[in-house]
Design an enzyme around this catalytic site. Structure first.
Site, PDB file in Angstrom:
ATOM      1  N   TYR A 141      -4.140  26.487  14.843  1.00  0.00           N
ATOM      2  CA  TYR A 141      -5.317  25.938  15.521  1.00  0.00           C
ATOM      3  C   TYR A 141      -6.159  27.116  16.010  1.00  0.00           C
ATOM      4  O   TYR A 141      -6.177  28.151  15.362  1.00  0.00           O
ATOM      5  CB  TYR A 141      -4.825  25.001  16.644  1.00  0.00           C
ATOM      6  CG  TYR A 141      -5.801  23.910  16.975  1.00  0.00           C
ATOM      7  CD1 TYR A 141      -6.178  22.975  16.016  1.00  0.00           C
ATOM      8  CD2 TYR A 141      -6.348  23.802  18.249  1.00  0.00           C
ATOM      9  CE1 TYR A 141      -7.086  21.969  16.319  1.00  0.00           C
ATOM     10  CE2 TYR A 141      -7.255  22.791  18.562  1.00  0.00           C
ATOM     11  CZ  TYR A 141      -7.623  21.886  17.597  1.00  0.00           C
ATOM     12  OH  TYR A 141      -8.518  20.904  17.910  1.00  0.00           O
ATOM     13  N   LYS A 146       3.506   2.174  -2.350  1.00  0.00           N
ATOM     14  CA  LYS A 146       2.968   3.043  -3.389  1.00  0.00           C
ATOM     15  C   LYS A 146       3.044   4.514  -2.952  1.00  0.00           C
ATOM     16  O   LYS A 146       3.371   5.395  -3.755  1.00  0.00           O
ATOM     17  CB  LYS A 146       1.508   2.641  -3.612  1.00  0.00           C
ATOM     18  CG  LYS A 146       0.953   3.062  -4.912  1.00  0.00           C
ATOM     19  CD  LYS A 146       1.064   1.960  -5.928  1.00  0.00           C
ATOM     20  CE  LYS A 146       0.573   2.415  -7.264  1.00  0.00           C
ATOM     21  NZ  LYS A 146       0.600   1.345  -8.255  1.00  0.00           N
ATOM     22  N   ALA A 166      -7.026 -12.129 -19.390  1.00  0.00           N
ATOM     23  CA  ALA A 166      -8.257 -11.335 -19.476  1.00  0.00           C
ATOM     24  C   ALA A 166      -8.627 -10.738 -18.129  1.00  0.00           C
ATOM     25  O   ALA A 166      -9.805 -10.601 -17.788  1.00  0.00           O
ATOM     26  CB  ALA A 166      -9.388 -12.203 -20.021  1.00  0.00           C
ATOM     27  N   GLY A 167      -7.608 -10.370 -17.365  1.00  0.00           N
ATOM     28  CA  GLY A 167      -7.858  -9.698 -16.084  1.00  0.00           C
ATOM     29  C   GLY A 167      -7.985  -8.198 -16.274  1.00  0.00           C
ATOM     30  O   GLY A 167      -8.177  -7.709 -17.389  1.00  0.00           O
ATOM     31  N   ALA A 168      -7.860  -7.478 -15.166  1.00  0.00           N
ATOM     32  CA  ALA A 168      -8.049  -6.036 -15.175  1.00  0.00           C
ATOM     33  C   ALA A 168      -7.099  -5.347 -16.150  1.00  0.00           C
ATOM     34  O   ALA A 168      -7.515  -4.500 -16.952  1.00  0.00           O
ATOM     35  CB  ALA A 168      -7.843  -5.475 -13.768  1.00  0.00           C
ATOM     36  N   ASN A 200       4.553   0.503 -13.857  1.00  0.00           N
ATOM     37  CA  ASN A 200       3.506   1.504 -13.603  1.00  0.00           C
ATOM     38  C   ASN A 200       4.040   2.807 -13.036  1.00  0.00           C
ATOM     39  O   ASN A 200       3.403   3.849 -13.174  1.00  0.00           O
ATOM     40  CB  ASN A 200       2.497   0.983 -12.573  1.00  0.00           C
ATOM     41  CG  ASN A 200       1.643  -0.106 -13.108  1.00  0.00           C
ATOM     42  OD1 ASN A 200       2.038  -0.769 -14.091  1.00  0.00           O
ATOM     43  ND2 ASN A 200       0.484  -0.321 -12.523  1.00  0.00           N
ATOM     44  N   ASP A 232      -4.979  -2.868  -6.429  1.00  0.00           N
ATOM     45  CA  ASP A 232      -5.016  -4.283  -6.043  1.00  0.00           C
ATOM     46  C   ASP A 232      -6.399  -4.740  -5.603  1.00  0.00           C
ATOM     47  O   ASP A 232      -6.560  -5.429  -4.588  1.00  0.00           O
ATOM     48  CB  ASP A 232      -3.978  -4.562  -4.940  1.00  0.00           C
ATOM     49  CG  ASP A 232      -2.546  -4.427  -5.455  1.00  0.00           C
ATOM     50  OD1 ASP A 232      -2.377  -4.230  -6.674  1.00  0.00           O
ATOM     51  OD2 ASP A 232      -1.612  -4.537  -4.654  1.00  0.00           O
TER      52      ASP A 232
END
Lengths: 390, 390
Positions: free
Chosen positions: A42, A97, A198-200, A322, A140
């Protein structure tokens, strides 16, 4: 999953979250035990790194956490299978996550949940906080807002931005498909692929498959095949209609799937049946990724002749998860101090994941989610490309 | 401070920042070594805390890091003595602050630096990210924007917001003054106080002193006494002119200080001299807080008759250091899950700090910055009040 087991996880998860008081914390990396320590961390010492960064902003990567930090940002609009539950309620997922980022890639991932679901307000807020981080992981956020938000941020920010629900899923799907083709002896160019949902994630998968040479893709939504004569298509589905389904076929999933090689489900439980699989080309490849209940159960798919079956679940073989992609991708981007992420990097990441499977067979087309060698391999593939792009 | 010593700190600070790669990191609090761990921290277990928070947003304090988390937010416009150096260059200071929060109050403080210095954009960005945290510590934002930003956020957010450069400084100054009055046998009501410096800290100090009963205050800026006939006053100084300097005195610091009891400097080096101190009332109290070089050096002040001298420096006795206030204040607010911070809490915090001095004398009016008993005492005082307000 059995109701009992799910109930057990729910109860124990609540207890664990209460006990630990959330899942992530801040720690100090520099000692702070004496006046001298304080003078370095500091005032007055800290003035020097501040001044050097003021002169050359890239030095923030040398002297601050920016070099190792990714924001995990959500508006809570499309959380897991739970839907639009708002920012605070999405925080446990963002913290989860962050824990995964730490475990697999030693990245300091920082949860950020946003008080608005307005596209422009989200873009503006993320632009405002961006100087703090080395990358942005969008999480999300519901379609179609997620596409515009990611696109605009990629244009307007000088740090890499990735919407994981799109590209994380697409990368791991591509990895699994790469290995499936090795087993069936087919090439991307000759495949006929049907994508249900047909989503993301579905849209990102199509874009990535087209990039690696897949020419014949048919996309279905809950009303059937997406074709250019349909009047009920959203702008993003109209775009998909223009680049898929070259013969402009009409009908339902049962029509689309005839003579196809690959079914990819990012939709809802139970929409695929054995009859449909029987109508496919030789060696059907089934990725039934609806979670926790897949589009068809693996046993039933195999009985109908599927050669390879993958799902999103850890209790079956071939889990499309993922976590195989995002930690390594961001590790590579941060290591290279990359200002962007490209489709080539997604392909390189997929190849690195696929290459980690040592004993390839129908039950092992993808590494285990706990394989700690995956993230470093993905990171290297991504950072090599990023360094080449500089 | 000698030039050599300063140079040494600068060099060693750069080395330390490089070596550690910044000062703060994210760690996991929950184990993640098995599939079972993952099922509790992430899917499917995490769905349950998400759903419970969606139903009752206050449960975010039970299941997430919100209960222990403060954002340390800056636009980099008024950093230490360095001025407007921008967001990235201010990051080392925000990280340093986070390290102090951790050390003294075990708070997870999260640096956030902002890409704009526009007041409305800053307010909007902080409102957007606020659901993530249990409190907001504004830091190093220049006046007069800092006043409006804090005021608006206090009105519009349901978590406590404090601009530390204002209130942290004011609280510790008040604590030092409380103990000084014990030594000189004077009361707040009878004091004549001169404040030199009309920035964020000076204004916050005046407001707090008026709250505890100080009636006679004169504020000076670089052009002299602030009075109601001056035509060059900013809106905020006009406000100060209205509530201070009851006799509407004109002139310079040398006029203001005559017959005063207390001098508080939040200004520039060397503006106070021995002659001025000699013109003060009996037992002059001098808080010369310009940093690193005070308004007058302690030795010179004592030679001129000052009874008590405090500065901002750790190498003299009586260091007025914000670190005595902000960790404990936010610890108390988080412990009580307080939605706001009040002036009464600042006064209670000051009293708790003052009471920590065991052997009060002229050289010990304030605890050491490293006294680890201070933050818990401050936290208790603040949380007791917050709980009473509920």
């Amino acid at each position: 999953m059995s109701t009992d087991k799910k109930h057990d996880y729910s109860k124990r998860s609540i207890e664990a979250h209460k006990k630990y008081g959330g899942k992530v914390a801040i720690t100090s990396k520099m000692p702070l035990d004496s006046k001298d320590d304080l003078s370095l961390a500091y005032t007055p010492g800290v003035a020097q790194p501040c001044l050097e960064i003021a002169e050359d902003v890239s030095k923030a990567y040398d002297y601050t956490w920016k070099k190792n930090t990714v924001a995990v940002v959500s508006d809570g609009s499309a959380v897991l299978g739970l839907g639009n539950i708002g920012p605070e309620a999405s925080l446990p997922v963002m913290e989860g996550k962050a824990v995964l980022f730490k475990k697999f890639a030693n990245i300091d991932a920082v949860p950020v949940v946003l008080a608005s679901q307005d596209t422009e307000e989200i873009i503006q807020a993320i632009k405002m906080i961006a100087p703090t981080y080395g990358g942005i992981n969008l999480e999300d956020i519901s379609a179609p807002r997620c596409f515009k938000i990611e696109e605009r941020l990629k244009e307007e920010l000088s740090i890499p931005v990735m919407h994981d629900d799109q590209h994380g899923t697409a990368v791991v799907t591509l990895a699994g498909l790469m290995n499936s083709l090795k087993l069936t002896g087919k090439s991307f160019k000759e495949l006929k692929v049907v994508i249900n949902g047909a989503g993301a994630a579905g849209i990102a998968i199509i874009n990535l498959l087209r990039h690696v040479g897949v020419e014949v893709v048919i996309m279905c939504d809950s009303r059937g095949i997406i074709h250019r004569n349909r009047k009920d298509l959203s702008p993003i589905k109209q775009k998909m209609a223009a680049v898929t389904n070259i013969n402009n076929m009409e009908g339902g999933l049962e029509d689309a799937i005839k003579d196809s090689d690959v079914f990819i489900g990012v939709s809802v439980p139970g929409v695929l049946n054995g009859e449909m699989i029987k109508s496919m080309n030789r060696d059907p490849i089934i990725f039934a990724m609806s979670n926790p209940i897949p589009e068809i159960m693996p046993e039933e798919a195999h009985k109908a002749g599927a050669r390879i079956v993958a799902t999103g679940r850890s209790d079956f073989s071939n889990q499309i998860n993922n976590v195989l992609a995002f930690p390594g991708i961001f590790r590579g981007l941060l290591d290279a101090r990359s200002s962007e992420i490209t489709t080539e990097m997604y392909v390189a990441a997929a190849k690195a994941i696929a290459d980690q499977v040592a004993d390839l067979d129908e039950e092992h087309i993808i590494p285990s989610a706990f394989d700690e060698n995956v993230a470093p391999a993905v990171a290297k593939a991504v950072s090599d490309l990023a360094n080449k792009n500089k």
